[in-house]
Scaffold this motif. Structure first.
Motif, PDB file in Angstrom:
ATOM      1  N   CYS A 152      -8.760  -4.225  -8.382  1.00 41.43           N
ATOM      2  CA  CYS A 152      -9.147  -3.019  -7.652  1.00 41.43           C
ATOM      3  C   CYS A 152      -8.095  -1.929  -7.756  1.00 41.43           C
ATOM      4  N   LEU A 153      -8.588  -0.705  -7.778  1.00 39.60           N
ATOM      5  CA  LEU A 153      -7.734   0.459  -7.600  1.00 39.60           C
ATOM      6  C   LEU A 153      -7.884   0.886  -6.150  1.00 39.60           C
ATOM      7  N   TYR A 154      -6.777   0.942  -5.431  1.00 35.01           N
ATOM      8  CA  TYR A 154      -6.808   1.429  -4.053  1.00 35.01           C
ATOM      9  C   TYR A 154      -6.554   2.923  -4.089  1.00 35.01           C
ATOM     10  N   THR A 155      -7.410   3.683  -3.406  1.00 32.51           N
ATOM     11  CA  THR A 155      -7.457   5.125  -3.598  1.00 32.51           C
ATOM     12  C   THR A 155      -6.834   5.941  -2.478  1.00 32.51           C
ATOM     13  N   ASP A 156      -6.445   5.304  -1.378  1.00 34.77           N
ATOM     14  CA  ASP A 156      -5.854   6.039  -0.266  1.00 34.77           C
ATOM     15  C   ASP A 156      -5.139   5.052   0.643  1.00 34.77           C
ATOM     16  N   TYR A 157      -4.168   5.544   1.389  1.00 37.51           N
ATOM     17  CA  TYR A 157      -3.464   4.747   2.395  1.00 37.51           C
ATOM     18  C   TYR A 157      -3.337   5.586   3.659  1.00 37.51           C
ATOM     19  N   PRO A 158      -4.467   5.817   4.339  1.00 38.35           N
ATOM     20  CA  PRO A 158      -4.435   6.641   5.533  1.00 38.35           C
ATOM     21  C   PRO A 158      -3.954   5.845   6.744  1.00 38.35           C
ATOM     22  N   LEU A 159      -3.089   6.446   7.516  1.00 43.22           N
ATOM     23  CA  LEU A 159      -2.612   5.855   8.760  1.00 43.22           C
ATOM     24  C   LEU A 159      -3.166   6.678   9.913  1.00 43.22           C
ATOM     25  N   THR A 160      -3.571   5.999  10.977  1.00 42.38           N
ATOM     26  CA  THR A 160      -4.137   6.667  12.143  1.00 42.38           C
ATOM     27  C   THR A 160      -3.392   6.216  13.388  1.00 42.38           C
ATOM     28  N   ARG A 161      -2.939   7.175  14.175  1.00 42.72           N
ATOM     29  CA  ARG A 161      -2.309   6.857  15.451  1.00 42.72           C
ATOM     30  C   ARG A 161      -3.290   7.189  16.557  1.00 42.72           C
ATOM     31  N   PHE A 175       0.788  -1.235   0.000  1.00 34.77           N
ATOM     32  CA  PHE A 175       0.000   0.000   0.000  1.00 34.77           C
ATOM     33  C   PHE A 175       0.818   1.282   0.000  1.00 34.77           C
ATOM     34  N   LYS A 176       2.101   1.223   0.330  1.00 33.00           N
ATOM     35  CA  LYS A 176       2.880   2.460   0.385  1.00 33.00           C
ATOM     36  C   LYS A 176       2.984   3.149  -0.974  1.00 33.00           C
ATOM     37  N   THR A 177       2.725   2.416  -2.059  1.00 34.85           N
ATOM     38  CA  THR A 177       2.788   3.013  -3.395  1.00 34.85           C
ATOM     39  C   THR A 177       1.437   3.546  -3.881  1.00 34.85           C
ATOM     40  N   VAL A 178       0.384   3.424  -3.085  1.00 40.96           N
ATOM     41  CA  VAL A 178      -0.934   3.919  -3.502  1.00 40.96           C
ATOM     42  C   VAL A 178      -0.897   5.392  -3.908  1.00 40.96           C
ATOM     43  N   PRO A 179      -0.238   6.277  -3.156  1.00 43.47           N
ATOM     44  CA  PRO A 179      -0.247   7.688  -3.548  1.00 43.47           C
ATOM     45  C   PRO A 179       0.558   8.000  -4.817  1.00 43.47           C
ATOM     46  N   SER A 180       1.483   7.128  -5.194  1.00 46.25           N
ATOM     47  CA  SER A 180       2.396   7.468  -6.285  1.00 46.25           C
ATOM     48  C   SER A 180       2.245   6.610  -7.537  1.00 46.25           C
ATOM     49  N   THR A 181       1.366   5.617  -7.533  1.00 49.02           N
ATOM     50  CA  THR A 181       1.190   4.761  -8.705  1.00 49.02           C
ATOM     51  C   THR A 181      -0.289   4.637  -9.042  1.00 49.02           C
ATOM     52  N   SER A 182      -0.556   4.170 -10.249  1.00 48.23           N
ATOM     53  CA  SER A 182      -1.934   3.967 -10.704  1.00 48.23           C
ATOM     54  C   SER A 182      -2.087   2.550 -11.219  1.00 48.23           C
ATOM     55  N   VAL A 183      -1.860   1.576 -10.350  1.00 50.18           N
ATOM     56  CA  VAL A 183      -1.932   0.183 -10.765  1.00 50.18           C
ATOM     57  C   VAL A 183      -3.117  -0.506 -10.099  1.00 50.18           C
ATOM     58  N   ALA A 184      -3.732  -1.410 -10.849  1.00 49.87           N
ATOM     59  CA  ALA A 184      -4.783  -2.251 -10.283  1.00 49.87           C
ATOM     60  C   ALA A 184      -4.124  -3.382  -9.515  1.00 49.87           C
ATOM     61  N   ARG A 185      -4.755  -3.769  -8.430  1.00 45.77           N
ATOM     62  CA  ARG A 185      -4.237  -4.859  -7.610  1.00 45.77           C
ATOM     63  C   ARG A 185      -5.303  -5.941  -7.515  1.00 45.77           C
ATOM     64  N   ALA A 231      -6.599   2.016   7.036  1.00 48.11           N
ATOM     65  CA  ALA A 231      -7.874   1.622   6.444  1.00 48.11           C
ATOM     66  C   ALA A 231      -7.803   2.009   4.971  1.00 48.11           C
ATOM     67  N   VAL A 232      -7.676   1.020   4.097  1.00 52.93           N
ATOM     68  CA  VAL A 232      -7.408   1.270   2.682  1.00 52.93           C
ATOM     69  C   VAL A 232      -8.655   0.974   1.851  1.00 52.93           C
ATOM     70  N   PRO A 233      -9.254   2.003   1.203  1.00 56.88           N
ATOM     71  CA  PRO A 233     -10.421   1.795   0.355  1.00 56.88           C
ATOM     72  C   PRO A 233     -10.023   1.415  -1.071  1.00 56.88           C
ATOM     73  N   GLY A 234     -10.792   0.496  -1.648  1.00 58.18           N
ATOM     74  CA  GLY A 234     -10.559   0.090  -3.030  1.00 58.18           C
ATOM     75  C   GLY A 234     -11.858   0.012  -3.802  1.00 58.18           C
ATOM     76  N   VAL A 235     -11.753   0.194  -5.131  1.00 56.63           N
ATOM     77  CA  VAL A 235     -12.916   0.136  -6.011  1.00 56.63           C
ATOM     78  C   VAL A 235     -12.585  -0.691  -7.251  1.00 56.63           C
ATOM     79  N   LEU A 236     -13.614  -1.238  -7.868  1.00 54.04           N
ATOM     80  CA  LEU A 236     -13.464  -2.038  -9.079  1.00 54.04           C
ATOM     81  C   LEU A 236     -12.772  -1.225 -10.179  1.00 54.04           C
ATOM     82  N   SER A 237     -11.818  -1.853 -10.886  1.00 49.67           N
ATOM     83  CA  SER A 237     -11.047  -1.094 -11.871  1.00 49.67           C
ATOM     84  C   SER A 237     -11.268  -1.513 -13.312  1.00 49.67           C
ATOM     85  N   ASP A 238     -11.687  -2.752 -13.567  1.00 49.09           N
ATOM     86  CA  ASP A 238     -11.596  -3.259 -14.935  1.00 49.09           C
ATOM     87  C   ASP A 238     -12.914  -3.574 -15.623  1.00 49.09           C
ATOM     88  N   GLY A 239     -14.048  -3.254 -15.000  1.00 47.10           N
ATOM     89  CA  GLY A 239     -15.324  -3.480 -15.666  1.00 47.10           C
ATOM     90  C   GLY A 239     -15.819  -4.913 -15.648  1.00 47.10           C
TER      91      GLY A 239
END
Length: 112
Positions: free
Chosen positions: A80-89, A55-65, A98-106
């Motif tokens: 899926c395309l993962y759209t964020d990698y938020p960390l909470t302390r 997930f560390k590459t979510v902000p810098s890449t556009s790859v489906a996983r 908590a990493v959200p993902g959405v369908l990428s390929d139809g």
């Protein structure tokens, strides 16, 4: 990576279109396109945390996983395309994500 995930939420909704004519007393609808969404939740541990490497590459890449869910012998696999990698302390020091993902390929989500 599944041992890094503490819980998840997923959905396989269908869009609908209202097509009710003025001659009806109740709603008429058509089913439209299918979708898939998921939110994976876990605890950060960079010593053994494979998920951080993913997930560390979510902000810098556009790859489906490829995301595969297995429940009671049934499998649901989606690209899926993962759209964020938020960390909470938290105030107790726990660092979680908590990493959200959405369908990428139809491709329609289908259990097998």
């Amino acid at each position: 990576m599944k041992n890094d995930v503490t819980n998840l939420e997923f959905a396989t909704p269908r869009a609908v279109q209202d097509v009710t004519g003025i001659d009806k007393s109740a709603m008429e609808r058509l089913l439209l396109l299918a979708d898939f969404s998921v939110t994976l939740n876990g605890v950060f541990n960079d010593a053994t945390d494979q998920s951080h490497d993913v997930f560390k590459t979510v902000p810098s890449t556009s790859v489906a996983r490829t995301t595969t869910l297995v429940v009671s012998g049934q499998t649901l696999t989606n690209e899926c395309l993962y759209t964020d990698y938020p960390l909470t302390r938290a105030d107790d020091g726990a660092l979680t994500w908590a990493v959200p993902g959405v369908l990428s390929d139809g491709t329609v989500p289908s259990w097998s």
